[in-house]
Design a protein around this motif. Sequence first.
Motif, PDB file in Angstrom:
ATOM      1  N   TYR A  59       4.483  13.546  14.070  1.00  0.00           N
ATOM      2  CA  TYR A  59       5.178  14.231  12.990  1.00  0.00           C
ATOM      3  C   TYR A  59       4.641  14.061  11.609  1.00  0.00           C
ATOM      4  N   ILE A  60       4.144  14.884  10.868  1.00  0.00           N
ATOM      5  CA  ILE A  60       4.001  14.364   9.487  1.00  0.00           C
ATOM      6  C   ILE A  60       4.868  15.139   8.373  1.00  0.00           C
ATOM      7  N   ASN A  61       5.395  14.326   7.559  1.00  0.00           N
ATOM      8  CA  ASN A  61       6.447  14.676   6.803  1.00  0.00           C
ATOM      9  C   ASN A  61       6.078  14.272   5.536  1.00  0.00           C
ATOM     10  N   PHE A  69       4.643  19.651  13.120  1.00  0.00           N
ATOM     11  CA  PHE A  69       4.844  18.867  14.405  1.00  0.00           C
ATOM     12  C   PHE A  69       3.526  19.249  15.513  1.00  0.00           C
ATOM     13  N   ASN A  70       3.062  18.240  15.952  1.00  0.00           N
ATOM     14  CA  ASN A  70       1.861  18.772  16.884  1.00  0.00           C
ATOM     15  C   ASN A  70       2.031  17.758  18.320  1.00  0.00           C
ATOM     16  N   SER A  71       1.898  18.582  19.302  1.00  0.00           N
ATOM     17  CA  SER A  71       1.967  17.755  20.517  1.00  0.00           C
ATOM     18  C   SER A  71       1.168  18.382  21.558  1.00  0.00           C
ATOM     19  N   VAL A  72       0.450  17.517  22.451  1.00  0.00           N
ATOM     20  CA  VAL A  72      -0.138  18.037  23.681  1.00  0.00           C
ATOM     21  C   VAL A  72       0.345  17.045  24.834  1.00  0.00           C
ATOM     22  N   LEU A  73       0.726  17.780  25.829  1.00  0.00           N
ATOM     23  CA  LEU A  73       0.932  17.268  27.343  1.00  0.00           C
ATOM     24  C   LEU A  73      -0.067  17.365  28.179  1.00  0.00           C
ATOM     25  N   VAL A  86       1.260  22.186  21.274  1.00  0.00           N
ATOM     26  CA  VAL A  86       2.136  22.777  20.357  1.00  0.00           C
ATOM     27  C   VAL A  86       1.604  22.296  19.130  1.00  0.00           C
ATOM     28  N   ASP A  87       1.736  23.443  18.049  1.00  0.00           N
ATOM     29  CA  ASP A  87       0.952  22.981  16.583  1.00  0.00           C
ATOM     30  C   ASP A  87       1.876  23.787  15.656  1.00  0.00           C
ATOM     31  N   LEU A  88       2.935  23.300  15.025  1.00  0.00           N
ATOM     32  CA  LEU A  88       3.607  24.035  13.988  1.00  0.00           C
ATOM     33  C   LEU A  88       3.487  23.349  12.563  1.00  0.00           C
ATOM     34  N   ALA A  90       4.030  23.753   8.370  1.00  0.00           N
ATOM     35  CA  ALA A  90       4.672  24.345   7.185  1.00  0.00           C
ATOM     36  C   ALA A  90       4.284  23.706   5.783  1.00  0.00           C
ATOM     37  N   PHE A  91       3.515  24.682   5.165  1.00  0.00           N
ATOM     38  CA  PHE A  91       3.068  24.019   3.892  1.00  0.00           C
ATOM     39  C   PHE A  91       3.993  24.814   2.728  1.00  0.00           C
ATOM     40  N   GLY A  92       5.061  23.965   2.605  1.00  0.00           N
ATOM     41  CA  GLY A  92       5.823  24.702   1.612  1.00  0.00           C
ATOM     42  C   GLY A  92       6.747  25.622   2.420  1.00  0.00           C
ATOM     43  N   LYS A  94       6.668  29.086   2.022  1.00  0.00           N
ATOM     44  CA  LYS A  94       5.761  30.104   1.747  1.00  0.00           C
ATOM     45  C   LYS A  94       4.874  30.320   3.289  1.00  0.00           C
ATOM     46  N   LYS A  95       4.197  29.257   3.286  1.00  0.00           N
ATOM     47  CA  LYS A  95       3.234  29.064   4.386  1.00  0.00           C
ATOM     48  C   LYS A  95       3.423  28.404   5.547  1.00  0.00           C
ATOM     49  N   ILE A  96       3.882  29.086   6.751  1.00  0.00           N
ATOM     50  CA  ILE A  96       4.272  28.701   7.948  1.00  0.00           C
ATOM     51  C   ILE A  96       3.574  29.150   9.148  1.00  0.00           C
ATOM     52  N   VAL A  98       2.648  28.666  13.224  1.00  0.00           N
ATOM     53  CA  VAL A  98       3.037  28.207  14.455  1.00  0.00           C
ATOM     54  C   VAL A  98       2.308  28.816  15.609  1.00  0.00           C
ATOM     55  N   VAL A  99       1.937  27.633  16.428  1.00  0.00           N
ATOM     56  CA  VAL A  99       1.066  28.068  17.608  1.00  0.00           C
ATOM     57  C   VAL A  99       1.697  27.387  18.698  1.00  0.00           C
ATOM     58  N   LEU A 100       2.006  27.881  19.978  1.00  0.00           N
ATOM     59  CA  LEU A 100       2.651  27.131  21.143  1.00  0.00           C
ATOM     60  C   LEU A 100       1.972  27.978  22.346  1.00  0.00           C
ATOM     61  N   PHE A 102       0.345  27.527  26.769  1.00  0.00           N
ATOM     62  CA  PHE A 102      -0.272  26.903  27.895  1.00  0.00           C
ATOM     63  C   PHE A 102      -1.629  26.928  27.758  1.00  0.00           C
ATOM     64  N   GLN A 103      -2.337  25.886  27.662  1.00  0.00           N
ATOM     65  CA  GLN A 103      -3.741  25.750  27.235  1.00  0.00           C
ATOM     66  C   GLN A 103      -4.310  25.777  28.820  1.00  0.00           C
ATOM     67  N   PRO A 104      -5.096  26.765  29.122  1.00  0.00           N
ATOM     68  CA  PRO A 104      -5.753  26.950  30.379  1.00  0.00           C
ATOM     69  C   PRO A 104      -6.902  25.984  30.474  1.00  0.00           C
ATOM     70  N   LEU A 133      -3.505  36.976  15.339  1.00  0.00           N
ATOM     71  CA  LEU A 133      -4.306  36.640  14.249  1.00  0.00           C
ATOM     72  C   LEU A 133      -5.710  36.151  14.431  1.00  0.00           C
ATOM     73  N   GLU A 134      -6.643  36.203  13.573  1.00  0.00           N
ATOM     74  CA  GLU A 134      -8.181  35.802  13.981  1.00  0.00           C
ATOM     75  C   GLU A 134      -7.969  34.344  14.113  1.00  0.00           C
ATOM     76  N   MET A 135      -8.678  33.604  15.020  1.00  0.00           N
ATOM     77  CA  MET A 135      -8.876  32.209  14.963  1.00  0.00           C
ATOM     78  C   MET A 135     -10.284  32.021  14.244  1.00  0.00           C
ATOM     79  N   ARG A 206     -13.307  20.560  16.726  1.00  0.00           N
ATOM     80  CA  ARG A 206     -12.825  21.602  15.646  1.00  0.00           C
ATOM     81  C   ARG A 206     -11.706  21.357  14.967  1.00  0.00           C
ATOM     82  N   ASP A 207     -11.071  20.200  15.131  1.00  0.00           N
ATOM     83  CA  ASP A 207      -9.710  20.056  14.631  1.00  0.00           C
ATOM     84  C   ASP A 207      -9.355  20.339  13.292  1.00  0.00           C
ATOM     85  N   PRO A 208      -8.941  21.494  12.965  1.00  0.00           N
ATOM     86  CA  PRO A 208      -8.694  22.002  11.477  1.00  0.00           C
ATOM     87  C   PRO A 208      -7.911  20.746  10.612  1.00  0.00           C
ATOM     88  N   ALA A 209      -7.212  19.872  11.484  1.00  0.00           N
ATOM     89  CA  ALA A 209      -6.552  19.014  10.597  1.00  0.00           C
ATOM     90  C   ALA A 209      -7.290  17.713  10.061  1.00  0.00           C
TER      91      ALA A 209
HETATM   92  C1  BLA Z   1      -4.539  25.504  12.892  1.00  0.00           C
HETATM   93  N1  BLA Z   1      -3.626  23.091  12.851  1.00  0.00           N
HETATM   94  C2  BLA Z   1      -4.188  23.902  12.318  1.00  0.00           C
HETATM   95  C3  BLA Z   1      -4.468  23.781  11.099  1.00  0.00           C
HETATM   96  C4  BLA Z   1      -4.242  22.598  10.555  1.00  0.00           C
HETATM   97  C5  BLA Z   1      -3.493  22.094  12.324  1.00  0.00           C
HETATM   98  C6  BLA Z   1      -4.184  21.842   9.552  1.00  0.00           C
HETATM   99  C7  BLA Z   1      -5.108  24.662   9.822  1.00  0.00           C
HETATM  100  C8  BLA Z   1      -3.963  25.646   9.111  1.00  0.00           C
HETATM  101  C9  BLA Z   1      -4.559  26.565   8.325  1.00  0.00           C
HETATM  102  O1  BLA Z   1      -5.013  27.380   8.586  1.00  0.00           O
HETATM  103  O2  BLA Z   1      -4.305  26.497   7.185  1.00  0.00           O
HETATM  104  C10 BLA Z   1      -3.057  20.754  12.031  1.00  0.00           C
HETATM  105  N2  BLA Z   1      -4.032  20.079  14.391  1.00  0.00           N
HETATM  106  C11 BLA Z   1      -3.182  19.781  13.282  1.00  0.00           C
HETATM  107  C12 BLA Z   1      -2.639  18.537  13.485  1.00  0.00           C
HETATM  108  C13 BLA Z   1      -3.115  18.008  14.654  1.00  0.00           C
HETATM  109  C14 BLA Z   1      -3.903  18.839  14.988  1.00  0.00           C
HETATM  110  C15 BLA Z   1      -1.635  18.052  12.414  1.00  0.00           C
HETATM  111  O3  BLA Z   1      -4.505  18.476  16.069  1.00  0.00           O
HETATM  112  C16 BLA Z   1      -2.726  16.769  14.964  1.00  0.00           C
HETATM  113  C17 BLA Z   1      -1.762  15.988  14.857  1.00  0.00           C
HETATM  114  N3  BLA Z   1      -3.888  23.096  17.561  1.00  0.00           N
HETATM  115  C18 BLA Z   1      -3.366  21.897  18.218  1.00  0.00           C
HETATM  116  C19 BLA Z   1      -2.966  22.177  19.456  1.00  0.00           C
HETATM  117  C20 BLA Z   1      -2.825  23.717  19.427  1.00  0.00           C
HETATM  118  C21 BLA Z   1      -3.550  23.933  18.239  1.00  0.00           C
HETATM  119  C22 BLA Z   1      -2.291  21.417  20.533  1.00  0.00           C
HETATM  120  O4  BLA Z   1      -3.521  20.889  17.823  1.00  0.00           O
HETATM  121  C23 BLA Z   1      -2.367  24.639  20.626  1.00  0.00           C
HETATM  122  C24 BLA Z   1      -1.303  25.027  20.505  1.00  0.00           C
HETATM  123  C25 BLA Z   1      -3.635  25.269  17.536  1.00  0.00           C
HETATM  124  N4  BLA Z   1      -3.949  24.964  15.458  1.00  0.00           N
HETATM  125  C26 BLA Z   1      -4.000  25.810  16.467  1.00  0.00           C
HETATM  126  C27 BLA Z   1      -4.540  27.071  16.121  1.00  0.00           C
HETATM  127  C28 BLA Z   1      -4.865  27.080  14.678  1.00  0.00           C
HETATM  128  C29 BLA Z   1      -4.396  25.967  14.327  1.00  0.00           C
HETATM  129  C30 BLA Z   1      -4.810  28.293  17.197  1.00  0.00           C
HETATM  130  C31 BLA Z   1      -5.511  28.027  13.812  1.00  0.00           C
HETATM  131  C32 BLA Z   1      -6.805  27.836  13.997  1.00  0.00           C
HETATM  132  C33 BLA Z   1      -7.920  28.713  13.843  1.00  0.00           C
HETATM  133  O5  BLA Z   1      -7.838  29.758  12.970  1.00  0.00           O
HETATM  134  O6  BLA Z   1      -8.846  28.826  14.497  1.00  0.00           O
END
Ligand code: BLA
Length: 238
Positions: A59-61, A69-73, A86-88, A90-92, A94-96, A98-100, A102-104, A133-135, A206-209
Amino acid sequence: MFQPFLQHLEKELFSRFDLSSRPIDPELEFQISQRGKNPAMIESWCYQCPQFRKIRYTYINAGETAQIFNSVLYPSYEYDLPLLGVDLLAFGKKKILVVLDFQPLFRDEDYLEKYIEPIAPIRAKYNELAQDLEMKFYDANQYFSPYLLFAKTDAETVVNRLFPAYQEYLQLYWQLLEQAEPKTDSASIERITKAQKDYDQYSAERDPASGLFRSYFGSEWAEEFVHNFLFEDSVPVA
Ligand code: BLA
């Protein structure tokens, strides 16, 4: 904003599974950053049990600036079950985002029929949370299912729609786990092991975080967090 999601997950996990703690490096477990205009806290939890080799959530606050809120099982290697992701964010108000899902781990028809098709009736109830939405960071066809919830939404929808959807997705996930037969042959177990490791490598790269972690906590910490906690079966690539 997403605390109820964390609490619900914890309640479910503790009531259903015999969890033991999976220690986290104290440096990674909790940090506070004073760099932004609001202090940012990041806290993580990690467990294991016979059915799951790794359960992690973070959890980032950062107050109004960011709530995440980010989680992987990760199921144990005997189970070919998808990962629960799970990746939820909220930036303010206005910008929320959410991603949920079952990752195959695999994409053959039998697999999708067994683990992904059962999501369809739940997913159909929550059309407003599945926006196609486009990834930009990930490949939608790699570790995402066709029934993922992926939406830009508002706080009211988070409470009234996403929370019930989340509860239903979790419920189904536990049910699929209960029905799953643990594999016993080494070829299957090796195939699952490799698929989970590949997921970590793919996700770490690829982690966008990463940028967000770097800006709050510095690049050294960010690198450690991604490779030694979030996706610990990944190796940094130059
Ligand atoms: C997108 N996830 C994002 C973004 C951030 C995070 C900052 C970009 C949001 C934006 O467009 O401004 C954040 N990712 C995190 C955080 C962690 C992380 C905080 O790994 C770890 C603590 N992402 C996941 C998981 C899923 C996931 C488990 O970590 C699966 C449900 C999905 N996140 C996901 C998707 C996007 C995203 C699909 C959009 C990315 C895209 O456009 O390609």
